[in-house]
Design an enzyme around this catalytic site. Structure first.
Site, PDB file in Angstrom:
ATOM      1  N   ASP A  92       0.812  -1.205   0.042  1.00 11.83           N
ATOM      2  CA  ASP A  92      -0.023  -0.047  -0.088  1.00 11.83           C
ATOM      3  C   ASP A  92       0.795   1.201   0.135  1.00 11.83           C
ATOM      4  OD1 ASP A  92      -1.785   1.886   0.363  1.00 11.83           O
ATOM      5  OD2 ASP A  92      -2.729   1.023   1.869  1.00 11.83           O
ATOM      6  N   ASP A 145     -10.140   4.338  -1.668  1.00 11.63           N
ATOM      7  CA  ASP A 145     -11.112   3.230  -0.692  1.00 11.63           C
ATOM      8  C   ASP A 145     -12.825   3.535  -0.861  1.00 11.63           C
ATOM      9  OD1 ASP A 145      -8.640   2.918   0.030  1.00 11.63           O
ATOM     10  OD2 ASP A 145      -9.048   3.190   2.385  1.00 11.63           O
TER      11      ASP A 145
HETATM   12  C1  GLA Z   1      -5.568   2.389   2.571  1.00 14.98           C
HETATM   13  C2  GLA Z   1      -5.810   1.290   1.731  1.00 14.98           C
HETATM   14  C3  GLA Z   1      -7.072   0.477   2.432  1.00 14.98           C
HETATM   15  C4  GLA Z   1      -6.342  -0.017   3.502  1.00 14.98           C
HETATM   16  C5  GLA Z   1      -5.636   1.217   4.584  1.00 14.98           C
HETATM   17  C6  GLA Z   1      -4.826   0.721   5.896  1.00 14.98           C
HETATM   18  O1  GLA Z   1      -6.402   3.243   3.013  1.00 14.98           O
HETATM   19  O2  GLA Z   1      -6.543   1.710   0.630  1.00 14.98           O
HETATM   20  O3  GLA Z   1      -7.390  -0.654   1.793  1.00 14.98           O
HETATM   21  O4  GLA Z   1      -5.293  -0.985   3.293  1.00 14.98           O
HETATM   22  O5  GLA Z   1      -5.083   1.940   3.742  1.00 14.98           O
HETATM   23  O6  GLA Z   1      -4.408   1.541   6.518  1.00 14.98           O
END
Ligand code: GLA
Length: 387
Positions: free
Chosen positions: A154, A213
């Site tokens: 990520d 997200d």
């Molecule tokens: C980002 C990602 C999420 C999750 C969070 C964890 O927002 O897009 O899917 O993994 O980080 O902190």
């Protein structure tokens, strides 16, 4: 004149040869994993940073006992929140809630499931835990020693240390994973930046998030999900577009909306990663996660991502060609009241007369000529197979 058009044709041929052979190389470079869209569970939306070893074991147990495993759900993925500190040698350890990562991996494997983990190419994850920046090689070796089968990587804080080298940052970890000799599915998460779908397979990605997200919102599911049209040519066996996890079971969106997300994700051949705490989901949510005919659309061996065929205001029709020639078709109503939605057979490549089966209801609806129309509830879907 003639000579220059001859040269033009030659140049065109060369371009085709280069394009064809580079896509063949891309395919050959793959790690052989994710021949079908990956299925499993991820801790994020259900638990955020509050993850523990016991909770992860409980998800694995439940996935076996409630029938999900038998239907193909196999990855048990810990998202952000597991990482503790590095020791003097730089080796990463689980935090106090994860006293023995290797034992946890063994437990998950003993259930016939696979173990997934999360990190960042930056110094810190989005939840401010240790990322892998500067420790890529060691972290890959550590994950492999723990028996990790899946890594979500990520972007988070990586923008602070990398400028335009996003692809190189992702490739660095892919190469380190490869050197471990353990097959580890590689999931890129950088929210669809820099048209990731055009380069993710070349840096070793088996799947890549195509957007930010979804959080808990139907509006996000609808916006992101229906935006996927056009990305179908970048997906296929070994490499998939990932519009984020499934919200079913989280009790934040209603049942029609959950069926909409599940149907659309299956038509998109998207990874099916559930994110609700499986130990507490309702029978209705479990039924949405485990409809075998719906899952079969996602997992169809042809591995073709579906696309939109028509859009009239809030009413959309999507098709996914299936192996054997039949078509999965979603009739979606993004509007506020019940609405009739029609699919024209010629739009989805079906001959004049065809049989239609409702997949959620598991019911043959009969033979239709030219079109099929269904009343679709607000934010809902009717998902059919047309043969
Ligand atoms: C980002 C990602 C999420 C999750 C969070 C964890 O927002 O897009 O899917 O993994 O980080 O902190």
């Amino acid at each position: 004149m003639k000579q220059s058009s001859g040269r033009g044709i030659l140049r065109l041929c060369l371009v085709f040869i280069v394009l064809f052979s580079s896509s063949a190389i891309l395919r050959a470079q793959g790690n052989g994993l994710a021949q079908k869209p990956p299925m499993g569970w991820n801790s994020w939306y259900g638990n955020y940073m509050q993850v523990t070893d016991a909770m992860i074991r409980a998800q694995a147990d439940t996935m076996v006992n409630n029938g999900m495993k038998a239907l193909g759900y196999e990855y048990v993925n810990i998202d952000d929140g597991w990482a503790g500190e590095r020791d003097a040698q730089g080796v990463i350890h689980g935090d106090k809630n994860f006293p023995n990562m290797k034992a946890l991996g063994e437990y998950i494997h003993s259930k016939g499931l696979k173990f997934g983990l999360y990190s960042s190419p930056g110094p810190l994850t989005c939840g401010h835990r240790q990322g892998s920046y500067g420790h890529e090689e060691l972290d890959a070796q550590t994950y492999a020693a723990w028996g990790v089968d899946f890594l979500k990587y990520d972007w988070c804080s990586a923008g602070r240390v990398y400028k335009s080298e996003m692809q190189a940052a992702y490739k660095k970890m892919a190469d380190a994973l490869k050197r471990t000799g353990r097959p580890i599915l590689y999931s890129l998460c950088q929210y669809g930046l820099q048209k990731v779908w055009t380069w993710a397979p070349s840096v070793g990605g088996n799947m890549w998030r195509t957007a930010g997200d979804l959080d808990y919102k139907y509006d996000r599911v609808s916006l992101v999900g229906f935006q996927q049209d056009g990305l179908e040519r970048f997906a296929g066996p070994g490499h998939w577009n990932d519009p984020d996890m499934l919200l079913v079971g989280l009790k934040k969106i209603n049942e029609d909306e959950n069926r909409t997300q599940m149907s659309l994700w299956c038509l998109l051949a998207a990874p099916l990663l559930m994110s609700a705490d499986l130990t507490t989901i309702s029978p209705a949510s479990l039924a949405i996660m485990t409809n075998p005919e719906v899952i079969a659309v996602d997992q169809d061996p042809a591995g073709i991502q579906g696309h939109r065929v028509s859009e009239e205001g809030p009413l959309e029709v999507w098709v996914k060609p299936l192996a054997g020639g039949s078509k999965a078709v979603g009739l979606f109503n993004r509007g506020e009241g019940v609405n009739p939605v029609t699919v024209k057979f010629k739009d989805v490549g079906v001959k004049k007369t065809a049989t239609v089966r409702d997949l959620w209801a598991a019911k043959d609806l009969g033979t239709f000529t030219g079109t099929f129309t269904a009343d679709v509830p607000r934010h809902g879907v009717v998902l059919v197979k047309i043969k």
